[in-house]
Scaffold this active site. Structure first.
Site, PDB file in Angstrom:
ATOM      1  N   GLN A 176     -13.660  -6.818   3.464  1.00 60.14           N
ATOM      2  CA  GLN A 176     -14.501  -5.971   2.652  1.00 60.14           C
ATOM      3  C   GLN A 176     -14.540  -6.594   1.174  1.00 60.14           C
ATOM      4  O   GLN A 176     -15.614  -6.646   0.718  1.00 60.14           O
ATOM      5  CB  GLN A 176     -14.283  -4.450   2.450  1.00 60.14           C
TER       6      GLN A 176
ATOM      7  N   ASP B  38      -0.958   8.234   0.765  1.00 61.62           N
ATOM      8  CA  ASP B  38       0.372   8.149   0.318  1.00 61.62           C
ATOM      9  C   ASP B  38       1.193   9.138   0.234  1.00 61.62           C
ATOM     10  O   ASP B  38       2.368   9.119  -0.459  1.00 61.62           O
ATOM     11  CB  ASP B  38       0.004   7.523  -1.202  1.00 61.62           C
TER      12      ASP B  38
ATOM     13  N   ARG C   5       9.500  -0.269  -6.145  1.00 62.18           N
ATOM     14  CA  ARG C   5       8.236  -1.086  -6.321  1.00 62.18           C
ATOM     15  C   ARG C   5       7.208   0.059  -7.101  1.00 62.18           C
ATOM     16  O   ARG C   5       6.458  -0.375  -7.820  1.00 62.18           O
ATOM     17  CB  ARG C   5       7.478  -1.416  -5.114  1.00 62.18           C
TER      18      ARG C   5
ATOM     19  N   LYS D  96       0.517   3.420 -11.033  1.00 63.77           N
ATOM     20  CA  LYS D  96       0.826   2.133 -10.566  1.00 63.77           C
ATOM     21  C   LYS D  96      -0.435   1.381  -9.980  1.00 63.77           C
ATOM     22  O   LYS D  96      -0.826   0.318 -10.372  1.00 63.77           O
ATOM     23  CB  LYS D  96       1.800   2.140  -9.201  1.00 63.77           C
ATOM     24  N   ASN D  97      -1.270   2.390  -9.230  1.00 65.88           N
ATOM     25  CA  ASN D  97      -2.150   1.789  -8.495  1.00 65.88           C
ATOM     26  C   ASN D  97      -3.612   1.619  -9.637  1.00 65.88           C
ATOM     27  O   ASN D  97      -4.540   0.885  -9.074  1.00 65.88           O
ATOM     28  CB  ASN D  97      -2.553   2.440  -6.969  1.00 65.88           C
TER      29      ASN D  97
ATOM     30  N   ARG E 294       0.512  -6.053  -3.186  1.00 65.81           N
ATOM     31  CA  ARG E 294      -0.882  -5.741  -2.553  1.00 65.81           C
ATOM     32  C   ARG E 294      -1.992  -5.927  -3.762  1.00 65.81           C
ATOM     33  O   ARG E 294      -2.684  -6.556  -3.465  1.00 65.81           O
ATOM     34  CB  ARG E 294      -1.151  -4.177  -2.032  1.00 65.81           C
TER      35      ARG E 294
ATOM     36  N   ARG F 259      -3.570  -4.886   6.908  1.00 65.41           N
ATOM     37  CA  ARG F 259      -4.171  -4.803   5.867  1.00 65.41           C
ATOM     38  C   ARG F 259      -5.213  -5.984   5.544  1.00 65.41           C
ATOM     39  O   ARG F 259      -5.229  -6.783   4.886  1.00 65.41           O
ATOM     40  CB  ARG F 259      -3.072  -5.037   4.575  1.00 65.41           C
ATOM     41  N   PRO F 260      -6.430  -5.900   6.306  1.00 67.07           N
ATOM     42  CA  PRO F 260      -7.409  -7.083   6.117  1.00 67.07           C
ATOM     43  C   PRO F 260      -7.966  -6.847   4.612  1.00 67.07           C
ATOM     44  O   PRO F 260      -7.963  -5.727   3.846  1.00 67.07           O
ATOM     45  CB  PRO F 260      -8.276  -6.511   7.501  1.00 67.07           C
TER      46      PRO F 260
ATOM     47  N   ILE G 193      -6.171   6.699   7.654  1.00 65.03           N
ATOM     48  CA  ILE G 193      -6.517   5.778   6.957  1.00 65.03           C
ATOM     49  C   ILE G 193      -5.608   4.191   7.320  1.00 65.03           C
ATOM     50  O   ILE G 193      -6.084   3.420   7.564  1.00 65.03           O
ATOM     51  CB  ILE G 193      -5.961   5.985   5.350  1.00 65.03           C
TER      52      ILE G 193
ATOM     53  N   CYS H  20       2.917  -3.035   1.395  1.00 68.14           N
ATOM     54  CA  CYS H  20       3.616  -1.845   2.320  1.00 68.14           C
ATOM     55  C   CYS H  20       3.289  -2.249   3.618  1.00 68.14           C
ATOM     56  O   CYS H  20       2.277  -2.488   4.132  1.00 68.14           O
ATOM     57  CB  CYS H  20       3.446  -0.604   1.997  1.00 68.14           C
TER      58      CYS H  20
END
Ligand code: EPZ
Length: 433
Positions: free
Chosen positions: A125, A305, A397, A22-23, A92, A121-122, A327, A116
């Site tokens: 960067q 994860d 998801r 997925k990612n 995301r 979740r800034p 993390i 999630c």
């Protein structure tokens, strides 16, 4: 919302085939609109996050044809540079469209991403990288991420934090930015390498993905490609943990064992047997497993994860374990749910101290997020009696047909809609033995 009704106690056995990552697929779908030529993506997972992303680029004007369940053909020539799909706020990976559109059109407007709820979740960067390439970046009223540039120019960017998203996003924009861009202190996950390989298959010039330094020489344009997404190492790891937790014997197929090394090492350390083949791993556990100390780190460290799934496994191991989450700053919400099943876990800051118990008992539990949801299903599979896992949409998801795959491996699990009578389902499962 839907829920799973699970009758625990059955060891998982048999073969399971892992879907595409997925990612990686989120970055690849975004990259696909950077060319005006047709792109065919294979081994795409049929999960909510990916389908929402495909709808978003279709709404932007891309032609998206589904060739089969796991293959799509995309033509991004007519894509506009504004993303209006409200669903973008619920996931995301949507922000990858910003890097893709900025690289292609030198302007982009994308709703700020969701994702999630596992801590803050800034995106500073990402903003840093785009600004160093010469873009003006703002977050305007209503949470719209906008970026525009009269010209983009290669730059030497040193990320303050190792970020998967920022590494992929800036790599997307830089692939069509004139000059040399050097990215340092980058993420090295397999999905970073997969997105870079896909971009290179379209004619990009990216070297070093998967190492600490990525060098990108911008090209004029990208051409069409046919590309298969790598297997999902987190889906594979989740089934590895489920095999160990239920004392089963699973052959997990369509994997890249190298991507699973941190997971394999920990499972072996606590007494499970992991046999690696070319494109599959077999996981067998017969005895009660032992304790371990886990610390999550960016790849190739133990993946965040996989933290909820590992904590669930250690909740039943013999002895005291610790899990340190390095993390995200709020990724232990699911522990309260495990405690209601009889687990003995104390969370102090970013450390969970786990005293292994001999059994869990079924309960009604609620998925707080994607990976924790999968971990709670594993808990239900090993608990005595019945469990109901609520809000399974979170799980769907990122896991394709999760309950269907588990059922094919012997699990007693049924998906029911919220208003359906779970007792009726449980009675039916009881009769099934
Ligand atoms: C990606 O999220 C994954 N999501 C996450 O997987 C995964 O947990 C995470 O990488 C780490 O591996 C997708 O790929 C869609 P990060 P991402 O940027 O990119 C901080 C799943 O289950 N940070 O690597 O958002 C951040 O707060 C999901 O599939 C900043 O401070 O993660 C976090 O503490 C859950 N500023 C750390 O860095 C920034 O600008 C790592 O985040 C960016 C990140």
């Amino acid at each position: 919302m839907s829920k799973y009704v699970i009758k625990g106690g059955k060891p998982l056995a048999g073969d399971v085939i892992i879907n595409g990552a997925k990612n990686a697929a989120l970055g690849i779908v975004a990259a696909a609109i950077m060319t005006d030529e047709p792109v065919t993506i294979e081994n795409l997972p049929d999960v909510w996050d990916i389908n929402v992303m495909l709808d978003a680029i279709r709404n932007m004007g891309a032609i998206v044809d589904r060739i089969d369940k796991h293959t799509v053909r995309i033509v991004g020539s007519m894509c506009r540079s504004i993303v209006e799909d409200e669903n973008m706020r619920r996931m995301r990976g949507s922000y990858y469209l910003l890097g893709a559109l900025l690289g292609k059109y030198k302007q982009a407007q994308v709703p700020l991403p969701g994702g999630c709820n596992i801590g803050s979740r800034p995106v500073e960067q990402h903003i840093k990288g785009f600004r160093q390439l010469g873009a003006k970046v703002e977050i305007t009223y209503g949470g719209i991420f906008t970026a525009e540039a009269t010209e983009l120019k290669g730059s030497h960017i040193f990320f303050d934090i190792v970020s998967v998203g920022a590494t992929i996003n800036v790599m997307l924009a830089a692939s069509l930015t004139p000059g040399m861009t050097i990215l340092e202190n980058v993420a090295k996950e397999p999905h970073i390498v997969d997105v870079a390989n896909f971009l290179n298959s379209m004619g990009a010039n990216i070297k070093g993905a998967g190492t600490d330094v990525i060098k990108i020489r911008g090209v004029e344009k990208l051409h069409g490609s046919t590309y298969a997404v790598i297997p999902d190492q987190i889906e594979a790891g989740t089934f590895m943990m489920a095999a160990a937790a239920t004392k089963g014997d699973l052959l997990i197929k369509n994997v890249i064992p190298k991507h699973l090394e941190a997971i394999t090492a920990k499972l072996t350390e606590i007494g499970a047997e992991v046999i690696e083949n070319d494109d599959s791993v077999r996981v067998v556990a017969t005895e009660r497993l032992t304790s371990a100390q886990i610390k999550t780190f960016a790849y190739p460290g133990f993946p965040t994860d996989m933290q909820p799934q590992m904590t669930t496994l250690l909740a039943l191991s013999n002895g005291t374990s610790t899990v340190t989450e390095n993390i995200f700053d709020n990724r232990f919400k699911y522990v309260d749910e495990l405690t209601r099943m009889g687990a003995s876990i104390k969370v102090e800051g970013n450390i969970a101290i786990i005293t292994g118990v001999s059994k869990l008992t079924g309960a009604t539990i609620c998925s707080p997020d994607l990976r924790a949801g999968a971990a709670l299903v594993i808990a239900g599979l090993v608990a005595e009696g019945f469990s109901t896992v609520e809000q399974v949409e979170y799980i769907e998801r990122g896991y394709e047909e999760f309950e269907v795959k588990l059922k094919s491996l012997g699990a007693q699990i049924e998906k029911v809609s919220d208003d359906e009578d779970e007792d009726r389902v449980a009675r039916k499962m009881s009769f099934a033995g």
